[in-house]
Design a protein around this motif. Structure first.
Motif, PDB file in Angstrom:
ATOM      1  N   GLY A 184      31.183   9.262  12.831  1.00 21.36           N
ATOM      2  CA  GLY A 184      32.715   9.283  12.475  1.00 21.36           C
ATOM      3  C   GLY A 184      33.057  10.091  11.371  1.00 21.36           C
ATOM      4  O   GLY A 184      34.224  10.576  11.188  1.00 21.36           O
ATOM      5  N   THR A 185      31.890  10.593  10.520  1.00 21.15           N
ATOM      6  CA  THR A 185      32.101  11.387   9.663  1.00 21.15           C
ATOM      7  C   THR A 185      32.186  12.978   9.889  1.00 21.15           C
ATOM      8  O   THR A 185      33.057  13.832   9.043  1.00 21.15           O
ATOM      9  CB  THR A 185      31.244  11.449   8.497  1.00 21.15           C
ATOM     10  N   LEU A 186      31.927  13.205  11.212  1.00 23.58           N
ATOM     11  CA  LEU A 186      32.181  14.618  11.571  1.00 23.58           C
ATOM     12  C   LEU A 186      33.518  14.794  12.436  1.00 23.58           C
ATOM     13  O   LEU A 186      33.966  13.754  12.750  1.00 23.58           O
ATOM     14  CB  LEU A 186      31.017  15.012  12.653  1.00 23.58           C
TER      15      LEU A 186
ATOM     16  N   ARG B 202      31.631  17.570  16.640  1.00 28.51           N
ATOM     17  CA  ARG B 202      30.837  16.458  17.524  1.00 28.51           C
ATOM     18  C   ARG B 202      30.754  16.965  18.778  1.00 28.51           C
ATOM     19  O   ARG B 202      29.418  17.092  19.496  1.00 28.51           O
ATOM     20  CB  ARG B 202      31.501  15.304  17.418  1.00 28.51           C
ATOM     21  N   ASP B 203      31.785  17.629  19.407  1.00 32.71           N
ATOM     22  CA  ASP B 203      31.609  18.194  20.887  1.00 32.71           C
ATOM     23  C   ASP B 203      30.818  19.564  20.709  1.00 32.71           C
ATOM     24  O   ASP B 203      29.893  19.736  21.761  1.00 32.71           O
ATOM     25  CB  ASP B 203      33.006  18.480  21.168  1.00 32.71           C
ATOM     26  N   ASP B 204      30.920  20.212  19.526  1.00 31.32           N
ATOM     27  CA  ASP B 204      30.162  21.563  19.702  1.00 31.32           C
ATOM     28  C   ASP B 204      28.531  21.489  19.690  1.00 31.32           C
ATOM     29  O   ASP B 204      27.701  21.762  20.379  1.00 31.32           O
ATOM     30  CB  ASP B 204      30.535  22.345  18.485  1.00 31.32           C
ATOM     31  N   VAL B 205      28.499  20.179  18.752  1.00 31.81           N
ATOM     32  CA  VAL B 205      26.905  19.832  18.660  1.00 31.81           C
ATOM     33  C   VAL B 205      26.301  19.394  19.792  1.00 31.81           C
ATOM     34  O   VAL B 205      25.286  19.659  20.349  1.00 31.81           O
ATOM     35  CB  VAL B 205      26.695  18.866  17.405  1.00 31.81           C
TER      36      VAL B 205
ATOM     37  N   SER C 153      27.539  19.795  22.921  1.00 35.51           N
ATOM     38  CA  SER C 153      27.249  20.968  23.942  1.00 35.51           C
ATOM     39  C   SER C 153      26.023  21.678  23.484  1.00 35.51           C
ATOM     40  O   SER C 153      25.246  21.987  24.690  1.00 35.51           O
ATOM     41  CB  SER C 153      28.521  21.778  23.763  1.00 35.51           C
ATOM     42  N   ALA C 154      25.696  21.898  22.483  1.00 33.81           N
ATOM     43  CA  ALA C 154      24.461  22.724  22.026  1.00 33.81           C
ATOM     44  C   ALA C 154      23.283  21.862  22.275  1.00 33.81           C
ATOM     45  O   ALA C 154      22.421  22.627  22.962  1.00 33.81           O
ATOM     46  CB  ALA C 154      24.424  23.115  20.433  1.00 33.81           C
ATOM     47  N   ILE C 155      23.232  20.554  22.397  1.00 32.55           N
ATOM     48  CA  ILE C 155      22.006  19.869  22.630  1.00 32.55           C
ATOM     49  C   ILE C 155      21.792  20.042  24.021  1.00 32.55           C
ATOM     50  O   ILE C 155      20.685  20.069  24.466  1.00 32.55           O
ATOM     51  CB  ILE C 155      22.084  18.578  22.253  1.00 32.55           C
ATOM     52  N   ARG C 156      22.953  19.735  24.788  1.00 33.96           N
ATOM     53  CA  ARG C 156      22.734  19.727  26.407  1.00 33.96           C
ATOM     54  C   ARG C 156      22.503  21.264  26.717  1.00 33.96           C
ATOM     55  O   ARG C 156      21.678  21.391  27.710  1.00 33.96           O
ATOM     56  CB  ARG C 156      23.961  19.455  26.993  1.00 33.96           C
ATOM     57  N   THR C 157      23.057  22.316  26.143  1.00 29.48           N
ATOM     58  CA  THR C 157      22.604  23.616  26.356  1.00 29.48           C
ATOM     59  C   THR C 157      21.154  23.885  26.077  1.00 29.48           C
ATOM     60  O   THR C 157      20.390  24.566  27.219  1.00 29.48           O
ATOM     61  CB  THR C 157      23.500  24.509  25.431  1.00 29.48           C
ATOM     62  N   VAL C 158      20.731  23.479  25.118  1.00 29.45           N
ATOM     63  CA  VAL C 158      19.086  23.502  24.832  1.00 29.45           C
ATOM     64  C   VAL C 158      18.180  22.868  25.964  1.00 29.45           C
ATOM     65  O   VAL C 158      17.257  23.556  26.446  1.00 29.45           O
ATOM     66  CB  VAL C 158      18.545  23.211  23.362  1.00 29.45           C
ATOM     67  N   ALA C 159      18.860  21.590  26.141  1.00 26.00           N
ATOM     68  CA  ALA C 159      17.917  20.858  27.147  1.00 26.00           C
ATOM     69  C   ALA C 159      18.079  21.483  28.471  1.00 26.00           C
ATOM     70  O   ALA C 159      17.058  21.583  29.355  1.00 26.00           O
ATOM     71  CB  ALA C 159      18.507  19.334  27.088  1.00 26.00           C
TER      72      ALA C 159
ATOM     73  N   LEU D 235      21.159  26.941  18.876  1.00 28.64           N
ATOM     74  CA  LEU D 235      20.084  26.692  18.291  1.00 28.64           C
ATOM     75  C   LEU D 235      20.289  26.294  16.744  1.00 28.64           C
ATOM     76  O   LEU D 235      19.873  25.178  16.131  1.00 28.64           O
ATOM     77  CB  LEU D 235      19.107  27.745  18.166  1.00 28.64           C
ATOM     78  N   SER D 236      21.282  26.875  16.356  1.00 30.21           N
ATOM     79  CA  SER D 236      21.945  26.700  14.914  1.00 30.21           C
ATOM     80  C   SER D 236      22.585  25.194  14.778  1.00 30.21           C
ATOM     81  O   SER D 236      22.410  24.355  13.794  1.00 30.21           O
ATOM     82  CB  SER D 236      23.166  27.555  14.438  1.00 30.21           C
ATOM     83  N   LEU D 237      23.286  24.918  15.691  1.00 25.34           N
ATOM     84  CA  LEU D 237      23.783  23.535  15.936  1.00 25.34           C
ATOM     85  C   LEU D 237      23.057  22.360  16.079  1.00 25.34           C
ATOM     86  O   LEU D 237      23.112  21.261  15.476  1.00 25.34           O
ATOM     87  CB  LEU D 237      24.782  23.314  17.070  1.00 25.34           C
ATOM     88  N   VAL D 238      21.901  22.724  16.761  1.00 26.77           N
ATOM     89  CA  VAL D 238      20.667  21.744  16.821  1.00 26.77           C
ATOM     90  C   VAL D 238      20.126  21.302  15.797  1.00 26.77           C
ATOM     91  O   VAL D 238      19.927  20.413  15.320  1.00 26.77           O
ATOM     92  CB  VAL D 238      19.881  21.851  18.028  1.00 26.77           C
TER      93      VAL D 238
END
Length: 102
Positions: free
Chosen positions: A30-32, A37-40, A42-48, A88-91
């Motif tokens: 909740g601090t983001l 939150r959505d961008d990070v 998405s990045a995690i899902r993209t890398v996977a 990668l930066s967001l991960v």
């Protein structure tokens, strides 16, 4: 979620065992801002997806992820170089935020 048992950080929360655990923590942070939150997430899902794995199948260990990505060509996954660098930066941001270090 991960089926592995996450390790504990000294005096803190258990360390995430998989990228799915990282994803869940980011989504409930909740601090983001919602946008971050959505961008990070998405990045995690993209890398996977680029690795043809589900987030729960990838350990939340930067060194392991780096080894898996060695020689990876973003175009092979239909990604632009800039989107890949951003993902990668967001991960890395998520790892750092959760205290996961190399």
């Amino acid at each position: 979620m991960s089926t592995s048992t996450p390790s504990r950080k000294a005096g803190g929360r258990p360390q995430p065992g998989s990228l799915a655990d990282v994803l869940q923590r980011v989504l409930t942070d909740g601090t983001l801002t919602k946008r971050k939150r959505d961008d990070v997430a998405s990045a995690i899902r993209t890398v996977a997806r680029a690795l043809n794995r589900a987030p729960e199948d990838l350990p939340a260990r930067p060194a392991d992820l780096k080894a898996r990505l060695k020689g990876f060509a973003p175009a092979a996954a239909g990604l632009t170089e800039s989107r890949w660098r951003n993902a990668l930066s967001l991960v890395r941001f998520a790892f750092k935020r959760l205290g996961i270090t190399t």
